[in-house]
Scaffold this motif. Structure first.
Motif, PDB file in Angstrom:
ATOM      1  N   ILE A   1       3.894  15.048 -11.785  1.00 44.40           N
ATOM      2  CA  ILE A   1       4.414  13.788 -12.342  1.00 44.40           C
ATOM      3  C   ILE A   1       3.773  12.580 -11.646  1.00 44.40           C
ATOM      4  CG2 ILE A   1       6.517  12.354 -12.410  1.00 44.40           C
ATOM      5  CD1 ILE A   1       8.001  14.977 -13.230  1.00 44.40           C
ATOM      6  N   VAL A   2       3.591  12.674 -10.350  1.00 40.57           N
ATOM      7  CA  VAL A   2       2.987  11.541  -9.620  1.00 40.57           C
ATOM      8  C   VAL A   2       1.528  11.356 -10.030  1.00 40.57           C
ATOM      9  CG1 VAL A   2       2.285  10.724  -7.324  1.00 40.57           C
ATOM     10  CG2 VAL A   2       4.586  11.636  -7.673  1.00 40.57           C
ATOM     11  N   THR A   3       0.827  12.458 -10.340  1.00 43.93           N
ATOM     12  CA  THR A   3      -0.606  12.360 -10.653  1.00 43.93           C
ATOM     13  C   THR A   3      -0.893  12.291 -12.149  1.00 43.93           C
ATOM     14  OG1 THR A   3      -0.778  14.764 -10.389  1.00 43.93           O
ATOM     15  CG2 THR A   3      -1.406  13.414  -8.504  1.00 43.93           C
TER      16      THR A   3
ATOM     17  N   LEU B   1       2.438   2.621  -8.136  1.00 45.28           N
ATOM     18  CA  LEU B   1       1.312   2.616  -7.205  1.00 45.28           C
ATOM     19  C   LEU B   1       1.082   1.166  -6.796  1.00 45.28           C
ATOM     20  CD1 LEU B   1      -1.101   4.086  -5.859  1.00 45.28           C
ATOM     21  CD2 LEU B   1      -2.357   3.768  -7.989  1.00 45.28           C
ATOM     22  N   ALA B   2       1.219   0.899  -5.496  1.00 45.50           N
ATOM     23  CA  ALA B   2       1.083  -0.463  -4.972  1.00 45.50           C
ATOM     24  C   ALA B   2       1.905  -1.465  -5.791  1.00 45.50           C
ATOM     25  CB  ALA B   2      -0.389  -0.873  -4.943  1.00 45.50           C
ATOM     26  N   GLY B   3       3.126  -1.054  -6.119  1.00 45.58           N
ATOM     27  CA  GLY B   3       4.047  -1.949  -6.804  1.00 45.58           C
ATOM     28  C   GLY B   3       3.897  -2.017  -8.307  1.00 45.58           C
ATOM     29  N   GLU B   4       2.852  -1.370  -8.862  1.00 48.85           N
ATOM     30  CA  GLU B   4       2.631  -1.393 -10.307  1.00 48.85           C
ATOM     31  C   GLU B   4       3.156  -0.098 -10.929  1.00 48.85           C
ATOM     32  OE1 GLU B   4      -0.966  -2.250 -13.494  1.00 48.85           O
ATOM     33  OE2 GLU B   4      -1.442  -1.974 -11.382  1.00 48.85           O
ATOM     34  N   GLU B   5       3.871  -0.232 -12.040  1.00 47.74           N
ATOM     35  CA  GLU B   5       4.397   0.972 -12.671  1.00 47.74           C
ATOM     36  C   GLU B   5       3.290   1.716 -13.407  1.00 47.74           C
ATOM     37  OE1 GLU B   5       7.910   0.874 -15.316  1.00 47.74           O
ATOM     38  OE2 GLU B   5       7.230   2.914 -15.751  1.00 47.74           O
ATOM     39  N   ILE B   6       3.119   2.987 -13.078  1.00 50.24           N
ATOM     40  CA  ILE B   6       2.018   3.773 -13.650  1.00 50.24           C
ATOM     41  C   ILE B   6       2.533   5.039 -14.346  1.00 50.24           C
ATOM     42  CG2 ILE B   6       0.391   2.909 -11.890  1.00 50.24           C
ATOM     43  CD1 ILE B   6       0.596   5.774 -10.618  1.00 50.24           C
ATOM     44  N   THR B   7       3.834   5.084 -14.613  1.00 52.56           N
ATOM     45  CA  THR B   7       4.474   6.324 -15.095  1.00 52.56           C
ATOM     46  C   THR B   7       3.759   6.951 -16.283  1.00 52.56           C
ATOM     47  OG1 THR B   7       6.518   5.181 -14.494  1.00 52.56           O
ATOM     48  CG2 THR B   7       6.752   7.324 -15.577  1.00 52.56           C
ATOM     49  N   SER B   8       3.215   6.107 -17.188  1.00 53.54           N
ATOM     50  CA  SER B   8       2.614   6.676 -18.397  1.00 53.54           C
ATOM     51  C   SER B   8       1.081   6.711 -18.331  1.00 53.54           C
ATOM     52  CB  SER B   8       3.067   5.880 -19.625  1.00 53.54           C
ATOM     53  OG  SER B   8       2.662   4.535 -19.459  1.00 53.54           O
TER      54      SER B   8
ATOM     55  N   GLU C   1       0.832  -1.196   0.000  1.00 54.77           N
ATOM     56  CA  GLU C   1       0.000   0.000   0.000  1.00 54.77           C
ATOM     57  C   GLU C   1       0.865   1.244   0.000  1.00 54.77           C
ATOM     58  OE1 GLU C   1      -3.738   0.041   1.732  1.00 54.77           O
ATOM     59  OE2 GLU C   1      -3.494  -1.899   2.661  1.00 54.77           O
ATOM     60  N   SER C   2       1.588   1.405  -1.110  1.00 54.27           N
ATOM     61  CA  SER C   2       2.477   2.549  -1.161  1.00 54.27           C
ATOM     62  C   SER C   2       2.475   3.185  -2.545  1.00 54.27           C
ATOM     63  CB  SER C   2       3.898   2.128  -0.781  1.00 54.27           C
ATOM     64  OG  SER C   2       4.385   1.220  -1.728  1.00 54.27           O
ATOM     65  N   LEU C   3       2.868   4.427  -2.546  1.00 52.26           N
ATOM     66  CA  LEU C   3       3.009   5.226  -3.764  1.00 52.26           C
ATOM     67  C   LEU C   3       4.465   5.645  -3.798  1.00 52.26           C
ATOM     68  CD1 LEU C   3       1.687   6.915  -6.072  1.00 52.26           C
ATOM     69  CD2 LEU C   3       1.298   8.692  -4.361  1.00 52.26           C
ATOM     70  N   ARG C   4       5.105   5.491  -4.965  1.00 50.65           N
ATOM     71  CA  ARG C   4       6.532   5.772  -5.000  1.00 50.65           C
ATOM     72  C   ARG C   4       6.920   6.444  -6.303  1.00 50.65           C
ATOM     73  NH1 ARG C   4      11.617   3.508  -6.264  1.00 50.65           N
ATOM     74  NH2 ARG C   4      13.106   3.805  -4.559  1.00 50.65           N
ATOM     75  N   ALA C   5       7.633   7.550  -6.192  1.00 49.73           N
ATOM     76  CA  ALA C   5       8.288   8.157  -7.352  1.00 49.73           C
ATOM     77  C   ALA C   5       9.768   7.870  -7.178  1.00 49.73           C
ATOM     78  CB  ALA C   5       8.030   9.656  -7.378  1.00 49.73           C
ATOM     79  N   GLY C   6      10.379   7.206  -8.149  1.00 49.19           N
ATOM     80  CA  GLY C   6      11.768   6.773  -7.991  1.00 49.19           C
ATOM     81  C   GLY C   6      12.707   7.472  -8.970  1.00 49.19           C
TER      82      GLY C   6
ATOM     83  N   PRO D   1      -2.611   8.047 -17.786  1.00 48.64           N
ATOM     84  CA  PRO D   1      -3.210   9.385 -17.751  1.00 48.64           C
ATOM     85  C   PRO D   1      -3.844   9.655 -16.377  1.00 48.64           C
ATOM     86  CG  PRO D   1      -4.621   7.880 -18.963  1.00 48.64           C
ATOM     87  CD  PRO D   1      -3.366   7.109 -18.617  1.00 48.64           C
ATOM     88  N   PRO D   2      -4.080  10.938 -16.048  1.00 47.24           N
ATOM     89  CA  PRO D   2      -4.573  11.301 -14.720  1.00 47.24           C
ATOM     90  C   PRO D   2      -5.852  10.573 -14.308  1.00 47.24           C
ATOM     91  CG  PRO D   2      -3.921  13.278 -15.894  1.00 47.24           C
ATOM     92  CD  PRO D   2      -3.795  12.140 -16.867  1.00 47.24           C
ATOM     93  N   HIS D   3      -6.838  10.436 -15.227  1.00 47.67           N
ATOM     94  CA  HIS D   3      -8.126   9.852 -14.818  1.00 47.67           C
ATOM     95  C   HIS D   3      -7.981   8.385 -14.417  1.00 47.67           C
ATOM     96  CE1 HIS D   3      -8.736   7.658 -18.624  1.00 47.67           C
ATOM     97  NE2 HIS D   3      -8.159   8.699 -19.189  1.00 47.67           N
ATOM     98  N   ARG D   4      -7.039   7.694 -15.068  1.00 48.25           N
ATOM     99  CA  ARG D   4      -6.816   6.296 -14.694  1.00 48.25           C
ATOM    100  C   ARG D   4      -6.192   6.209 -13.297  1.00 48.25           C
ATOM    101  NH1 ARG D   4      -3.196   1.763 -17.920  1.00 48.25           N
ATOM    102  NH2 ARG D   4      -3.839   0.022 -16.607  1.00 48.25           N
ATOM    103  N   ARG D   5      -5.299   7.137 -13.008  1.00 52.35           N
ATOM    104  CA  ARG D   5      -4.691   7.173 -11.665  1.00 52.35           C
ATOM    105  C   ARG D   5      -5.756   7.506 -10.629  1.00 52.35           C
ATOM    106  NH1 ARG D   5       1.529   9.219 -12.690  1.00 52.35           N
ATOM    107  NH2 ARG D   5       1.418   8.964 -14.944  1.00 52.35           N
TER     108      ARG D   5
END
Ligand SMILES: Nc1ncnc2c1ncn2[C@@H]1O[C@H](COP(=O)(O)OP(=O)(O)OP(=O)(O)O)[C@@H](O)[C@H]1O
Ligand SMILES: [Mg+2]
Length: 252
Positions: free
Chosen positions: A60-62, A74-81, A14-19, A83-87
């Motif tokens: 960038i995070v959102t 987000l929760a271990g899944e890469e979400i870098t690309s 249950e974590s959010l991470r920008a690396g 779009p905002p509504h999916r996040r």
């Protein structure tokens, strides 16, 4: 003891991470290899002088901007690309440093629309608006046009809108700007409620260092796109470099 509590509250995944995030604008290094982690059930403060890169990191995070280097998970899944509504539908919410309310709608409608936007039905949207207008102390203003709200109430409405999506993580970009000194403790209580009762992780950006040190479990300090320091409020308070960088800036 307060400083030790967040560790105990953490749950795996249950974590959010920008690396290692970097982002330049026409040669200006807005971010240069910044890593930020946010867990559910904790409040992390992000402070630093004007132009440090705080809003760029939130963008960038959102999903409102994309990094030149680095990634977002987000929760271990890469979400870098993504779009905002999916996040947003996956539990990520934000407030805006500058506006972005629906000026043509009432205060209540602004909150309901945010809930509807992530798939809540009309009855549930009304229920969330009741709850959140109460939490933010905006009930008496529910029928006012969002366009006429004073600055402080507009920021509170931005927070209510973000919370209406029932986020797992909420990134608040200067939500307390425009509040009077007397309103700040009440806002600190709102942030604690979001952490303890809504069980969200909160990233709190604010130039009111007293508020940040009071309410946050951890604090990260940015300066010129880099992490200058991170630690508990007690550690940050003691960090003389931080004090020098921060108090030497525009907010002395
Ligand atoms: N879209 C953009 N185009 C060009 N430069 C940008 C853009 N966004 C940010 N910058 C630059 O990147 C740097 C970081 O800006 P950012 O808004 O992230 O800082 P901040 O820490 O949020 O500052 P503040 O406390 O004033 O809100 C600044 O030098 C800013 O001028
Ligand atoms: Mg900013």
């Amino acid at each position: 003891m307060k400083d030790a509590a967040p560790e105990a509250r953490r749950r795996p995944g249950e974590s959010l991470r920008a690396g290692g995030v970097s982002r330049s604008f026409e040669g200006v290094h807005a971010l240069d290899g910044v890593t930020l982690e946010l867990h559910r059930h904790e409040v992390v403060g992000l402070i630093g002088p004007n132009g440090a890169g705080k809003t760029t990191l939130v963008n960038i995070v959102t999903g409102f901007d994309f990094p030149d280097e680095g990634d977002v998970e987000l929760a271990g899944e890469e979400i870098t690309s993504w779009p905002p509504h999916r996040r947003a539908r996956n539990g990520l919410a934000r407030t805006y440093q500058h506006g972005r309310l629906f000026g043509g709608l009432s205060v209540r409608e602004n909150v309901e629309v945010a809930a509807l936007g992530v798939g809540a039905g009309p009855r549930e949207a009304r229920r969330r608006a009741d709850e959140l207008l109460g939490l933010l102390g905006l009930d008496a203003r529910e029928h006012a046009s969002a366009a006429v709200l004073p600055h402080g109430e507009a920021r509170k409405l931005g927070v209510a809108r973000a919370l209406a999506t029932r986020p797992r993580f909420v990134l608040m970009d200067e939500p307390a700007a425009g509040l009077s000194e007397a309103e700040v403790p009440g806002f600190a209580e709102v942030v604690r409620t979001v952490r303890d009762e809504h069980e969200a992780g909160v990233l709190l950006i604010d130039h009111n260092v007293g508020l940040v040190l009071d309410v946050c479990d951890r604090v990260q300090v940015l300066d010129e796109g880099r992490t200058l320091a991170e630690g508990t409020p007690t550690e940050i308070r003691r960090n003389i470099d931080v004090t020098a960088a921060y108090l030497g800036g525009a907010h002395a």
